[in-house]
Scaffold this motif. Structure first.
Motif, PDB file in Angstrom:
ATOM      1  N   HIS A 165      33.583  54.263  32.563  1.00 20.95           N
ATOM      2  CA  HIS A 165      33.066  52.922  32.264  1.00 20.95           C
ATOM      3  C   HIS A 165      31.990  52.411  33.212  1.00 20.95           C
ATOM      4  CE1 HIS A 165      36.020  52.348  29.108  1.00 20.95           C
ATOM      5  NE2 HIS A 165      36.972  52.720  29.943  1.00 20.95           N
ATOM      6  N   TRP A 166      31.839  53.003  34.379  1.00 16.93           N
ATOM      7  CA  TRP A 166      30.927  52.451  35.389  1.00 16.93           C
ATOM      8  C   TRP A 166      29.480  52.551  34.937  1.00 16.93           C
ATOM      9  CZ3 TRP A 166      32.933  50.049  39.612  1.00 16.93           C
ATOM     10  CH2 TRP A 166      32.024  49.595  40.559  1.00 16.93           C
ATOM     11  N   ALA A 175      33.384  48.050  32.848  1.00 22.04           N
ATOM     12  CA  ALA A 175      34.165  48.642  33.938  1.00 22.04           C
ATOM     13  C   ALA A 175      35.110  47.611  34.541  1.00 22.04           C
ATOM     14  CB  ALA A 175      33.245  49.212  35.011  1.00 22.04           C
ATOM     15  N   ARG A 176      34.619  46.400  34.789  1.00 22.86           N
ATOM     16  CA  ARG A 176      35.473  45.357  35.367  1.00 22.86           C
ATOM     17  C   ARG A 176      36.653  45.048  34.459  1.00 22.86           C
ATOM     18  NH1 ARG A 176      30.503  43.605  37.081  1.00 22.86           N
ATOM     19  NH2 ARG A 176      30.191  42.188  35.347  1.00 22.86           N
ATOM     20  N   GLU A 177      36.408  44.969  33.157  1.00 24.47           N
ATOM     21  CA  GLU A 177      37.501  44.691  32.219  1.00 24.47           C
ATOM     22  C   GLU A 177      38.517  45.834  32.183  1.00 24.47           C
ATOM     23  OE1 GLU A 177      35.496  43.882  28.542  1.00 24.47           O
ATOM     24  OE2 GLU A 177      34.917  41.847  29.166  1.00 24.47           O
ATOM     25  N   PHE A 182      43.823  47.892  33.847  1.00 27.09           N
ATOM     26  CA  PHE A 182      44.563  48.945  34.534  1.00 27.09           C
ATOM     27  C   PHE A 182      45.470  48.342  35.606  1.00 27.09           C
ATOM     28  CE2 PHE A 182      44.849  51.817  38.169  1.00 27.09           C
ATOM     29  CZ  PHE A 182      45.372  52.959  37.586  1.00 27.09           C
ATOM     30  N   PHE A 183      44.910  47.483  36.481  1.00 29.10           N
ATOM     31  CA  PHE A 183      45.713  46.909  37.558  1.00 29.10           C
ATOM     32  C   PHE A 183      46.734  45.899  37.043  1.00 29.10           C
ATOM     33  CE2 PHE A 183      42.365  48.697  40.272  1.00 29.10           C
ATOM     34  CZ  PHE A 183      43.185  49.374  41.174  1.00 29.10           C
ATOM     35  N   ALA A 184      46.442  45.201  35.963  1.00 30.51           N
ATOM     36  CA  ALA A 184      47.434  44.304  35.363  1.00 30.51           C
ATOM     37  C   ALA A 184      48.645  45.107  34.901  1.00 30.51           C
ATOM     38  CB  ALA A 184      46.818  43.530  34.200  1.00 30.51           C
ATOM     39  N   GLY A 185      48.397  46.269  34.304  1.00 37.11           N
ATOM     40  CA  GLY A 185      49.499  47.141  33.885  1.00 37.11           C
ATOM     41  C   GLY A 185      50.323  47.623  35.072  1.00 37.11           C
TER      42      GLY A 185
END
Length: 196
Positions: A165-166, A175-177, A182-185
């Protein structure tokens, strides 16, 4: 030509990677386990039976990747570890490589996982973080001030997300989304584990 002889003339149909166990060729579900090849430093897809063969320490060159997740929203040692390794970004993962007999650190970049040199006391941090990070198969993943204990394959999933995504210098919106999702999961999984 008879159908019995045709199988010798035509190449066998091979499953796409990830559809079969890389140890015994058993078909795999979308959600499956992984095994680390310590000598080749590769992650292999494994069926439940092959995975269970390598869950005990001392199983040779293969180790089963556990599914343990933990989360600390204010991981105190995080910034010290990032600064000590000279990591130029806010995301990195640390684990002990038993073949090298030392901790190693990587950060995700558009070119893949980039290794960093670590100060000698990093081993102490890994031994105490989240009650200990299991060598080779678990990692301490840092995202700014957050700390996560994750299976090592999760770290390489993060590397893949960054590569996929970058865009440009700052990564771009896509990429930010993807990283936030990912980190929310991971936060959710780590909090579930803490709740029992």
């Amino acid at each position: 030509m008879s159908s019995g002889l045709r199988r010798f003339r035509e190449p066998p149909v091979r499953a796409r990677p990830g559809e079969r166990c890389e140890m015994c060729a058993e078909p795999l579900a979308a959600e499956h386990s992984h095994v680390i090849d310590l000598d080749g430093r590769s992650i292999m897809c494994a069926c439940r039976g092959c995975y269970l063969l390598f869950t005990r320490p001392g199983a040779g060159r293969y180790r089963a990747v556990p599914r343990r997740y933990r989360y600390d929203p204010e991981f105190e040692a995080g910034q010290r570890l990032l600064d000590g390794a000279g990591i130029p970004v806010r995301m990195a993962f640390f684990f002990t490589n038993s073949r090298l007999a030392r901790p190693v650190a990587y950060y995700p970049s558009p070119a893949g996982a980039t290794e960093c040199l670590l100060p000698l006391d990093t081993a102490d941090e890994l031994a105490t973080a989240f009650g200990g990070v299991e060598p080779d198969v678990e990692a301490l993943l840092l995202n700014g001030g957050e700390g996560f204990l994750v299976p090592i394959d999760t770290c390489y999933e993060l590397v893949g997300l960054v590569r996929l995504h970058w865009r440009g210098f700052d990564g771009g919106t896509e990429a930010r989304e993807a990283l936030e999702e990912f980190f929310a999961g991971l936060r959710h999984r780590g909090e579930q584990a803490a709740d029992g």
